[in-house]
Design a protein around this motif. Structure first.
Motif, PDB file in Angstrom:
ATOM      1  N   SER A 113     -31.104 -59.316  12.205  1.00 33.73           N
ATOM      2  CA  SER A 113     -32.472 -59.461  12.706  1.00 33.73           C
ATOM      3  C   SER A 113     -33.527 -59.233  11.628  1.00 33.73           C
ATOM      4  N   CYS A 114     -33.163 -58.534  10.554  1.00 31.18           N
ATOM      5  CA  CYS A 114     -34.154 -58.281   9.504  1.00 31.18           C
ATOM      6  C   CYS A 114     -34.150 -59.367   8.437  1.00 31.18           C
ATOM      7  N   LEU A 115     -33.315 -60.388   8.618  1.00 28.04           N
ATOM      8  CA  LEU A 115     -33.224 -61.476   7.634  1.00 28.04           C
ATOM      9  C   LEU A 115     -33.878 -62.737   8.186  1.00 28.04           C
ATOM     10  N   PHE A 129     -32.865 -54.486   4.749  1.00 25.51           N
ATOM     11  CA  PHE A 129     -31.430 -54.682   4.942  1.00 25.51           C
ATOM     12  C   PHE A 129     -30.657 -53.501   4.360  1.00 25.51           C
ATOM     13  N   LYS A 130     -30.991 -53.088   3.158  1.00 24.62           N
ATOM     14  CA  LYS A 130     -30.301 -51.972   2.497  1.00 24.62           C
ATOM     15  C   LYS A 130     -30.499 -50.674   3.269  1.00 24.62           C
ATOM     16  N   GLN A 131     -31.697 -50.429   3.753  1.00 26.70           N
ATOM     17  CA  GLN A 131     -31.968 -49.206   4.504  1.00 26.70           C
ATOM     18  C   GLN A 131     -31.159 -49.159   5.793  1.00 26.70           C
ATOM     19  N   ILE A 132     -31.111 -50.293   6.488  1.00 29.74           N
ATOM     20  CA  ILE A 132     -30.367 -50.353   7.754  1.00 29.74           C
ATOM     21  C   ILE A 132     -28.876 -50.194   7.495  1.00 29.74           C
ATOM     22  N   PHE A 133     -28.393 -50.821   6.428  1.00 35.37           N
ATOM     23  CA  PHE A 133     -26.964 -50.764   6.135  1.00 35.37           C
ATOM     24  C   PHE A 133     -26.507 -49.339   5.857  1.00 35.37           C
ATOM     25  N   ALA A 134     -27.377 -48.544   5.249  1.00 39.19           N
ATOM     26  CA  ALA A 134     -26.988 -47.202   4.814  1.00 39.19           C
ATOM     27  C   ALA A 134     -27.367 -46.101   5.800  1.00 39.19           C
ATOM     28  N   PHE A 135     -28.108 -46.437   6.871  1.00 38.20           N
ATOM     29  CA  PHE A 135     -28.679 -45.368   7.692  1.00 38.20           C
ATOM     30  C   PHE A 135     -27.636 -44.534   8.424  1.00 38.20           C
ATOM     31  N   LEU A 153     -24.106 -59.969   0.586  1.00 42.18           N
ATOM     32  CA  LEU A 153     -23.774 -59.634   1.971  1.00 42.18           C
ATOM     33  C   LEU A 153     -24.844 -60.160   2.918  1.00 42.18           C
ATOM     34  N   ALA A 154     -26.107 -60.002   2.546  1.00 45.16           N
ATOM     35  CA  ALA A 154     -27.197 -60.494   3.386  1.00 45.16           C
ATOM     36  C   ALA A 154     -27.118 -62.014   3.541  1.00 45.16           C
ATOM     37  N   GLN A 155     -26.846 -62.706   2.462  1.00 43.52           N
ATOM     38  CA  GLN A 155     -26.739 -64.167   2.516  1.00 43.52           C
ATOM     39  C   GLN A 155     -25.554 -64.597   3.376  1.00 43.52           C
ATOM     40  N   TRP A 156     -24.461 -63.842   3.280  1.00 47.07           N
ATOM     41  CA  TRP A 156     -23.294 -64.166   4.111  1.00 47.07           C
ATOM     42  C   TRP A 156     -23.624 -63.997   5.595  1.00 47.07           C
ATOM     43  N   ILE A 157     -24.260 -62.883   5.951  1.00 47.72           N
ATOM     44  CA  ILE A 157     -24.641 -62.660   7.352  1.00 47.72           C
ATOM     45  C   ILE A 157     -25.602 -63.747   7.814  1.00 47.72           C
ATOM     46  N   GLN A 158     -26.514 -64.127   6.953  1.00 46.86           N
ATOM     47  CA  GLN A 158     -27.464 -65.196   7.273  1.00 46.86           C
ATOM     48  C   GLN A 158     -26.727 -66.502   7.597  1.00 46.86           C
ATOM     49  N   LYS A 159     -25.682 -66.804   6.827  1.00 52.30           N
ATOM     50  CA  LYS A 159     -24.944 -68.048   7.021  1.00 52.30           C
ATOM     51  C   LYS A 159     -24.132 -68.057   8.321  1.00 52.30           C
TER      52      LYS A 159
END
Length: 256
Positions: A113-115, A129-135, A153-159
């Motif tokens: 949702s953040c992408l 994205f980094k903040q959410i991934f590590a929270f 990783l963000a690009q993969w999730i986007q795809k």
């Protein structure tokens, strides 16, 4: 007497969700040797023959004890503790509830949702994205990930938008849920009645969420890749086999 096998079509369909974990042991070809003569291409099975075929399929794919018996109890106890943090009934039920309410799909969906739906992942989106991934990482837990790793990783999730519908990676969570019920039953943490009760709690969550087993398998594979951090050709091959093998339980229960 304990009830090892499902009694209703709904219970059987829910057990089908965990078929990938059963086929890891390569049982489809063995099953086909038993029922293959009834499975002619394009032939509609009479109801009595269909019931017999499902009984045989059930001995491989529907049993709570995975058709291994008590010999694997110690192994299941070890797997549950090492990979799930499950040590007793309370922790088994807590893990099952967590999968029903959140699972891996919740974090995946928040990350997605953040992408932007498509195009370049800008610096602000990547930062969120980094903040959410590590929270939710535990204290002292560190990931050796560079900014470029996060971007990939963000690009993969986007795809994955190309392949996933609203169900997201629910199939991965649903399959894990069925597998966890089985492991917890064999370990002795759940009785048969408790196990079937937990199985039925999954039914409302998956009802109407997929249009086909192909869509389910795509959701499962993307979820597994998200969890593991990489593709697994062997798991993909298992999904393909379940989709195409004449003895697959997926052929007997539709999503429509």
């Amino acid at each position: 007497m304990q009830r090892i096998l499902p009694e209703t079509d709904l219970e059987k369909k829910v057990m089908c969700l965990g078929a990938v974990f059963i086929e890891e042991n390569q049982v489809l070809d063995e099953l086909f040797q038993v029922i293959g003569s009834d499975l002619e291409d394009g032939k509609e099975l009479p109801e009595d023959i269909k019931a017999q075929v499902l009984d045989e399929i059930g001995e491989y794919f529907f049993r709570l004890d995975m058709n291994y018996g008590p010999d694997i109890k110690i192994d299941c106890i070890g797997i549950l503790e090492e990979f799930w943090g499950v040590r007793d009934k309370a922790t088994a039920l807590k893990n099952l509830e967590n999968i029903r309410l959140q699972g891996h799909r919740t974090k995946f969906n928040v990350l997605k949702s953040c992408l932007p739906a498509e195009g370049t992942v800008d610096a602000a989106s990547l930062s969120r994205f980094k903040q959410i991934f590590a929270f939710d990482l535990e204290e002292g837990q560190e990931l050796q990930m560079s900014d470029e790793d996060y971007r990939k990783l963000a690009q993969w999730i986007q795809k994955t938008n190309r392949y996933l519908k609203d169900s997201s990676i629910l199939a991965w969570d649903a399959a894990r849920y069925v597998h966890l019920v089985r492991l917890s039953y064999v370990a002795g943490y759940l009785t048969d009645l408790e196990a079937w009760a937990e199985i039925l709690k999954l039914a409302p969550l998956i009802e109407g969420r997929f249009d086909s087993w192909m869509e389910f398998s795509q959701s499962f594979l993307i979820g597994r890749t998200f969890w593991s951090g990489g593709d697994d050709p062997q798991v993909k091959a298992i999904c393909e086999k379940l989709l195409g093998h004449p003895a697959s339980p997926w052929h007997f229960f539709s999503w429509t």
